[in-house]
Design a protein around this motif. Sequence first.
Motif, PDB file in Angstrom:
ATOM      1  N   TYR A 227      -7.395  13.633  80.167  1.00  0.00           N
ATOM      2  CA  TYR A 227      -6.346  14.582  80.524  1.00  0.00           C
ATOM      3  C   TYR A 227      -6.118  14.599  82.040  1.00  0.00           C
ATOM      4  O   TYR A 227      -7.024  14.357  82.832  1.00  0.00           O
ATOM      5  N   GLU A 228      -4.875  14.880  82.396  1.00  0.00           N
ATOM      6  CA  GLU A 228      -4.488  14.979  83.810  1.00  0.00           C
ATOM      7  C   GLU A 228      -4.222  16.423  84.208  1.00  0.00           C
ATOM      8  O   GLU A 228      -4.314  16.772  85.380  1.00  0.00           O
ATOM      9  N   VAL A 229      -3.865  17.238  83.241  1.00  0.00           N
ATOM     10  CA  VAL A 229      -3.570  18.650  83.487  1.00  0.00           C
ATOM     11  C   VAL A 229      -4.471  19.476  82.578  1.00  0.00           C
ATOM     12  O   VAL A 229      -4.432  19.327  81.348  1.00  0.00           O
ATOM     13  N   LEU A 230      -5.295  20.332  83.183  1.00  0.00           N
ATOM     14  CA  LEU A 230      -6.203  21.201  82.439  1.00  0.00           C
ATOM     15  C   LEU A 230      -5.688  22.634  82.549  1.00  0.00           C
ATOM     16  O   LEU A 230      -5.423  23.118  83.646  1.00  0.00           O
ATOM     17  N   ILE A 231      -5.551  23.283  81.388  1.00  0.00           N
ATOM     18  CA  ILE A 231      -5.059  24.661  81.336  1.00  0.00           C
ATOM     19  C   ILE A 231      -6.092  25.522  80.622  1.00  0.00           C
ATOM     20  O   ILE A 231      -6.515  25.207  79.510  1.00  0.00           O
ATOM     21  N   GLY A 232      -6.479  26.632  81.258  1.00  0.00           N
ATOM     22  CA  GLY A 232      -7.364  27.613  80.640  1.00  0.00           C
ATOM     23  C   GLY A 232      -6.561  28.824  80.215  1.00  0.00           C
ATOM     24  O   GLY A 232      -5.780  29.358  81.000  1.00  0.00           O
ATOM     25  N   VAL A 233      -6.734  29.250  78.959  1.00  0.00           N
ATOM     26  CA  VAL A 233      -6.021  30.421  78.451  1.00  0.00           C
ATOM     27  C   VAL A 233      -6.805  31.662  78.875  1.00  0.00           C
ATOM     28  O   VAL A 233      -7.978  31.817  78.522  1.00  0.00           O
TER      29      VAL A 233
ATOM     30  N   HIS B 167       2.577  13.698  81.157  1.00  0.00           N
ATOM     31  CA  HIS B 167       1.185  14.044  81.467  1.00  0.00           C
ATOM     32  C   HIS B 167       0.368  14.224  80.191  1.00  0.00           C
ATOM     33  O   HIS B 167       0.886  14.668  79.168  1.00  0.00           O
ATOM     34  N   LYS B 168      -0.916  13.916  80.287  1.00  0.00           N
ATOM     35  CA  LYS B 168      -1.855  14.272  79.225  1.00  0.00           C
ATOM     36  C   LYS B 168      -2.394  15.650  79.584  1.00  0.00           C
ATOM     37  O   LYS B 168      -3.040  15.833  80.616  1.00  0.00           O
ATOM     38  N   VAL B 169      -2.105  16.621  78.725  1.00  0.00           N
ATOM     39  CA  VAL B 169      -2.442  18.013  78.972  1.00  0.00           C
ATOM     40  C   VAL B 169      -3.557  18.435  78.022  1.00  0.00           C
ATOM     41  O   VAL B 169      -3.522  18.105  76.831  1.00  0.00           O
ATOM     42  N   LEU B 170      -4.540  19.170  78.540  1.00  0.00           N
ATOM     43  CA  LEU B 170      -5.593  19.743  77.707  1.00  0.00           C
ATOM     44  C   LEU B 170      -5.573  21.252  77.912  1.00  0.00           C
ATOM     45  O   LEU B 170      -5.683  21.737  79.032  1.00  0.00           O
ATOM     46  N   ILE B 171      -5.429  21.977  76.804  1.00  0.00           N
ATOM     47  CA  ILE B 171      -5.439  23.440  76.832  1.00  0.00           C
ATOM     48  C   ILE B 171      -6.759  23.896  76.216  1.00  0.00           C
ATOM     49  O   ILE B 171      -7.085  23.507  75.087  1.00  0.00           O
TER      50      ILE B 171
ATOM     51  N   ARG C 144      -3.181  18.287  73.912  1.00  0.00           N
ATOM     52  CA  ARG C 144      -4.326  18.464  73.009  1.00  0.00           C
ATOM     53  C   ARG C 144      -5.007  19.789  73.349  1.00  0.00           C
ATOM     54  O   ARG C 144      -4.876  20.295  74.460  1.00  0.00           O
ATOM     55  N   THR C 145      -5.751  20.308  72.375  1.00  0.00           N
ATOM     56  CA  THR C 145      -6.386  21.614  72.528  1.00  0.00           C
ATOM     57  C   THR C 145      -7.884  21.520  72.238  1.00  0.00           C
ATOM     58  O   THR C 145      -8.316  20.710  71.422  1.00  0.00           O
TER      59      THR C 145
END
Length: 195
Positions: free
Chosen positions: A29-35, A120-124, A152-153
Amino acid sequence: MKVKTVTYKEFDKMCADLQGLIRKSEYNYEVLIGVARAGVYVAEKFDAKKFYIVKSQRGGTVVKRGIVNSILLKMPTFFNCILRVLEAKILEWKDAFKRPTLKEVDIDEKLTLRLKEGGHKVLIVDDAVDSGRSLLSVVEAVRRISPENIIRTAVITVTRKKVLIKPDYALFRNSTLLRFPWAGDVCDNSKERQP
């Protein structure tokens, strides 16, 4: 349904194991998102130079603070486990009778601009999926900004068999309720201090 109390040390290991699952799948992943709120704790443990925070908090979380927490701290752990299972069952039952709607998601301008670039490859990441409403709301909000991103999650636990979204990665998929170290019903004398 079982309840497991998690120490900070165990939480660190769970985050490392979750990241190991993602690496094993070769999803870089290139973008990491935290909820927010607890997904941010998970994102902080990942090997990422930077991560973004999005807000999509369930309503009951705020209610549990304050006086309710002080009462829970005085109760025996086994009783708190029973209350957690009961709360989970009641929420699941309530969700079965209402039509799920997506929540409002707060995405800041920097993340929006990055996502608009597309490709982008995003990971949530989040700590848990109960109904899946929060995670699905974030996924759909990210997808609306640019459908060209791959999303992806990942979560530590999935607490129900029927969810609105099945995460791509999870350590527990067997209805395990985790009492994380920051939870309101974890007694202060049993909490380890974060290093």
